[in-house]
Write a protein that holds these residues in place. Structure first.
Motif, PDB file in Angstrom:
ATOM      1  N   HIS A  64       0.843  -1.190   0.000  1.00  0.00           N
ATOM      2  CA  HIS A  64       0.000   0.000   0.000  1.00  0.00           C
ATOM      3  C   HIS A  64       0.884   1.249   0.000  1.00  0.00           C
ATOM      4  CE1 HIS A  64      -2.907   3.029   1.312  1.00  0.00           C
ATOM      5  NE2 HIS A  64      -3.860   2.168   0.971  1.00  0.00           N
ATOM      6  N   PRO A  65       0.588   2.259  -0.834  1.00  0.00           N
ATOM      7  CA  PRO A  65       1.462   3.439  -0.936  1.00  0.00           C
ATOM      8  C   PRO A  65       1.555   4.253   0.342  1.00  0.00           C
ATOM      9  CG  PRO A  65      -0.604   3.785  -2.127  1.00  0.00           C
ATOM     10  CD  PRO A  65      -0.551   2.324  -1.762  1.00  0.00           C
ATOM     11  N   ASP A  66       0.614   4.073   1.258  1.00  0.00           N
ATOM     12  CA  ASP A  66       0.656   4.821   2.513  1.00  0.00           C
ATOM     13  C   ASP A  66       1.355   4.048   3.626  1.00  0.00           C
ATOM     14  OD1 ASP A  66       0.014   7.276   3.760  1.00  0.00           O
ATOM     15  OD2 ASP A  66      -1.602   6.306   4.879  1.00  0.00           O
ATOM     16  N   LEU A  67       1.882   2.858   3.311  1.00  0.00           N
ATOM     17  CA  LEU A  67       2.604   2.049   4.288  1.00  0.00           C
ATOM     18  C   LEU A  67       4.027   1.848   3.769  1.00  0.00           C
ATOM     19  CD1 LEU A  67      -0.087  -0.642   5.154  1.00  0.00           C
ATOM     20  CD2 LEU A  67       0.528   1.388   6.483  1.00  0.00           C
ATOM     21  N   PRO A  68       4.947   2.750   4.113  1.00  0.00           N
ATOM     22  CA  PRO A  68       6.310   2.669   3.582  1.00  0.00           C
ATOM     23  C   PRO A  68       7.053   1.446   4.095  1.00  0.00           C
ATOM     24  CG  PRO A  68       6.184   4.313   5.320  1.00  0.00           C
ATOM     25  CD  PRO A  68       4.772   3.879   5.038  1.00  0.00           C
ATOM     26  N   HIS A  69       8.049   1.033   3.352  1.00  0.00           N
ATOM     27  CA  HIS A  69       8.855  -0.128   3.727  1.00  0.00           C
ATOM     28  C   HIS A  69       9.959   0.235   4.720  1.00  0.00           C
ATOM     29  CE1 HIS A  69       6.903  -2.770   0.900  1.00  0.00           C
ATOM     30  NE2 HIS A  69       7.107  -1.908  -0.085  1.00  0.00           N
ATOM     31  N   VAL A  70      10.123   1.526   5.006  1.00  0.00           N
ATOM     32  CA  VAL A  70      11.128   1.952   5.983  1.00  0.00           C
ATOM     33  C   VAL A  70      10.464   2.810   7.050  1.00  0.00           C
ATOM     34  CG1 VAL A  70      13.026   1.879   4.324  1.00  0.00           C
ATOM     35  CG2 VAL A  70      11.777   4.018   4.662  1.00  0.00           C
ATOM     36  N   LEU A  71      10.997   2.744   8.248  1.00  0.00           N
ATOM     37  CA  LEU A  71      10.601   3.628   9.341  1.00  0.00           C
ATOM     38  C   LEU A  71      11.771   4.564   9.639  1.00  0.00           C
ATOM     39  CD1 LEU A  71       8.821   1.177  11.823  1.00  0.00           C
ATOM     40  CD2 LEU A  71       7.899   2.306   9.793  1.00  0.00           C
ATOM     41  N   VAL A  72      11.462   5.730  10.171  1.00  0.00           N
ATOM     42  CA  VAL A  72      12.487   6.748  10.421  1.00  0.00           C
ATOM     43  C   VAL A  72      12.679   6.947  11.918  1.00  0.00           C
ATOM     44  CG1 VAL A  72      13.130   9.168  10.101  1.00  0.00           C
ATOM     45  CG2 VAL A  72      11.958   7.943   8.260  1.00  0.00           C
ATOM     46  N   HIS A  73      13.929   6.960  12.331  1.00  0.00           N
ATOM     47  CA  HIS A  73      14.272   7.360  13.703  1.00  0.00           C
ATOM     48  C   HIS A  73      14.953   8.709  13.606  1.00  0.00           C
ATOM     49  CE1 HIS A  73      15.625   7.231  17.874  1.00  0.00           C
ATOM     50  NE2 HIS A  73      16.802   7.633  17.424  1.00  0.00           N
ATOM     51  N   PHE A  74      14.228   9.783  13.948  1.00  0.00           N
ATOM     52  CA  PHE A  74      14.826  11.116  13.973  1.00  0.00           C
ATOM     53  C   PHE A  74      15.696  11.234  15.221  1.00  0.00           C
ATOM     54  CE2 PHE A  74      10.953  11.980  11.446  1.00  0.00           C
ATOM     55  CZ  PHE A  74      11.530  12.597  10.348  1.00  0.00           C
ATOM     56  N   THR A  75      16.882  11.799  15.078  1.00  0.00           N
ATOM     57  CA  THR A  75      17.766  11.967  16.236  1.00  0.00           C
ATOM     58  C   THR A  75      17.537  13.308  16.934  1.00  0.00           C
ATOM     59  OG1 THR A  75      19.542  12.779  14.796  1.00  0.00           O
ATOM     60  CG2 THR A  75      19.522  10.430  15.318  1.00  0.00           C
ATOM     61  N   GLY A  76      16.554  14.043  16.492  1.00  0.00           N
ATOM     62  CA  GLY A  76      16.174  15.292  17.152  1.00  0.00           C
ATOM     63  C   GLY A  76      14.770  15.662  16.726  1.00  0.00           C
ATOM     64  N   ARG A  77      14.151  16.550  17.480  1.00  0.00           N
ATOM     65  CA  ARG A  77      12.818  17.036  17.124  1.00  0.00           C
ATOM     66  C   ARG A  77      12.592  18.382  17.779  1.00  0.00           C
ATOM     67  NH1 ARG A  77       9.396  16.704  21.359  1.00  0.00           N
ATOM     68  NH2 ARG A  77       9.795  15.203  23.025  1.00  0.00           N
ATOM     69  N   PRO A  78      11.644  19.165  17.269  1.00  0.00           N
ATOM     70  CA  PRO A  78      11.329  20.446  17.919  1.00  0.00           C
ATOM     71  C   PRO A  78      10.819  20.199  19.333  1.00  0.00           C
ATOM     72  CG  PRO A  78      10.312  20.282  15.745  1.00  0.00           C
ATOM     73  CD  PRO A  78      10.810  18.921  16.085  1.00  0.00           C
ATOM     74  N   ARG A  79      11.259  21.012  20.263  1.00  0.00           N
ATOM     75  CA  ARG A  79      10.858  20.834  21.664  1.00  0.00           C
ATOM     76  C   ARG A  79      10.107  22.053  22.164  1.00  0.00           C
ATOM     77  NH1 ARG A  79      12.831  16.545  24.291  1.00  0.00           N
ATOM     78  NH2 ARG A  79      14.480  15.333  23.295  1.00  0.00           N
ATOM     79  N   GLY A  80       9.168  21.795  23.069  1.00  0.00           N
ATOM     80  CA  GLY A  80       8.420  22.876  23.683  1.00  0.00           C
ATOM     81  C   GLY A  80       9.225  23.571  24.767  1.00  0.00           C
ATOM     82  N   LYS A  81       8.801  24.760  25.119  1.00  0.00           N
ATOM     83  CA  LYS A  81       9.531  25.561  26.103  1.00  0.00           C
ATOM     84  C   LYS A  81       9.515  24.923  27.490  1.00  0.00           C
ATOM     85  CE  LYS A  81       8.607  29.957  23.758  1.00  0.00           C
ATOM     86  NZ  LYS A  81       8.000  31.310  23.878  1.00  0.00           N
ATOM     87  N   ASN A  82       8.485  24.183  27.808  1.00  0.00           N
ATOM     88  CA  ASN A  82       8.334  23.646  29.158  1.00  0.00           C
ATOM     89  C   ASN A  82       8.540  22.136  29.245  1.00  0.00           C
ATOM     90  OD1 ASN A  82       7.619  26.245  30.176  1.00  0.00           O
ATOM     91  ND2 ASN A  82       5.545  25.950  29.373  1.00  0.00           N
ATOM     92  N   GLU A  83       9.193  21.551  28.264  1.00  0.00           N
ATOM     93  CA  GLU A  83       9.428  20.119  28.306  1.00  0.00           C
ATOM     94  C   GLU A  83      10.337  19.764  29.469  1.00  0.00           C
ATOM     95  OE1 GLU A  83      10.193  17.660  25.015  1.00  0.00           O
ATOM     96  OE2 GLU A  83       9.256  18.980  23.564  1.00  0.00           O
ATOM     97  N   LYS A  84       9.982  18.693  30.172  1.00  0.00           N
ATOM     98  CA  LYS A  84      10.721  18.314  31.374  1.00  0.00           C
ATOM     99  C   LYS A  84      11.272  16.892  31.310  1.00  0.00           C
ATOM    100  CE  LYS A  84       7.958  21.408  34.285  1.00  0.00           C
ATOM    101  NZ  LYS A  84       7.066  21.507  35.481  1.00  0.00           N
ATOM    102  N   ILE A  85      11.185  16.249  30.146  1.00  0.00           N
ATOM    103  CA  ILE A  85      11.731  14.905  30.028  1.00  0.00           C
ATOM    104  C   ILE A  85      13.253  14.992  30.086  1.00  0.00           C
ATOM    105  CG2 ILE A  85      12.048  12.937  28.475  1.00  0.00           C
ATOM    106  CD1 ILE A  85       9.357  12.971  29.773  1.00  0.00           C
ATOM    107  N   PRO A  86      13.906  14.314  31.055  1.00  0.00           N
ATOM    108  CA  PRO A  86      15.366  14.384  31.142  1.00  0.00           C
ATOM    109  C   PRO A  86      16.025  13.714  29.944  1.00  0.00           C
ATOM    110  CG  PRO A  86      14.513  12.724  32.642  1.00  0.00           C
ATOM    111  CD  PRO A  86      13.314  13.456  32.102  1.00  0.00           C
ATOM    112  N   VAL A  87      17.146  14.267  29.523  1.00  0.00           N
ATOM    113  CA  VAL A  87      17.893  13.710  28.401  1.00  0.00           C
ATOM    114  C   VAL A  87      18.963  12.775  28.947  1.00  0.00           C
ATOM    115  CG1 VAL A  87      19.377  14.238  26.429  1.00  0.00           C
ATOM    116  CG2 VAL A  87      17.499  15.785  27.033  1.00  0.00           C
TER     117      VAL A  87
END
Length: 209
Positions: free
Chosen positions: A4-27
């Motif tokens: 199906h064209p909407d089900l790609p054969h690869v998945l992506v692991h982004f090594t970064g993403r936009p973060r909110g100002k109040n994010e509290k998840i420790p790195v």
């Protein structure tokens, strides 16, 4: 696997993403630095490490099942918080399924609370709160990421071995022609002594003290 064209054969692991100002998840210690730094670290180490993130109580590795068109839109414009940093790994979908990765479960906050009490840890750690129009003012809408998660068992190291044949299909880079810098050899409390030209391979580590 589905064609199906909407089900790609690869998945992506982004090594970064936009973060909110109040994010509290420790790195975690291994994830400090820029998105490019994290990609270099992954390529040098040969493993993708899991860590705790939103709505999890054990390490997970996250992936996005997005089409090429959607990937370009996320890198160009983003969704809520701007574009995603153009660094990441592309991994074979079938190989990730063999490793145990599965689609995230998008649920309400109430459902998440019940699932965290009633489901196994491997299952409820795949839950992502989805509240696009909450009544209490808290909004959570990450549906566009089409997230998958690999939840690591408590008895296993939270690492995915990238040396598996066919697992890594490509990388996303922010600059044309980019290659990771050479891996530096560091010996703690030692100085590396180069071998003499007539005796290749005779280099030894001597104490620097």
């Amino acid at each position: 696997m589905s064609a199906h064209p909407d089900l790609p054969h690869v998945l992506v692991h982004f090594t970064g993403r936009p973060r909110g100002k109040n994010e509290k998840i420790p790195v975690p210690d291994f994830a400090h630095g820029s998105a490019e730094d994290r990609l270099v670290s992954i390529l040098h180490g040969g493993v993708l490490r899991g860590s705790k993130t939103y709505w999890t109580d054990r390490p997970v590795a996250c992936f996005s099942e997005i089409t090429e068109e959607a990937r370009r839109a996320m890198l160009r414009d983003g969704v809520h918080r701007g574009p995603y940093p153009p660094w990441g790994l592309m991994l074979d979908r079938a190989k990730l399924i063999e490793a145990g990765a599965r689609p995230a479960l998008y649920v309400s906050r109430r459902e998440y609370e019940l699932m965290s009490q009633e489901l196994s840890s491997l299952t409820h750690n795949r839950c992502v709160v989805y509240e696009p129009h909450p009544f209490d003012g808290r909004r959570s809408d990450w549906l566009f990421e089409r997230e998958w998660r690999l939840v690591f068992r408590a008895v296993d190291p939270p690492e995915l071995d990238l040396a598996q044949a066919g697992l890594v299909t490509g990388v996303i880079t922010g600059r044309p022609g980019w290659t990771p810098p050479p891996r530096r050899r560091v010996l703690e409390d030692s100085t590396w002594v180069e071998p003499a030209p007539s005796d290749p391979g005779s280099g030894v580590a001597r104490s620097a003290r």
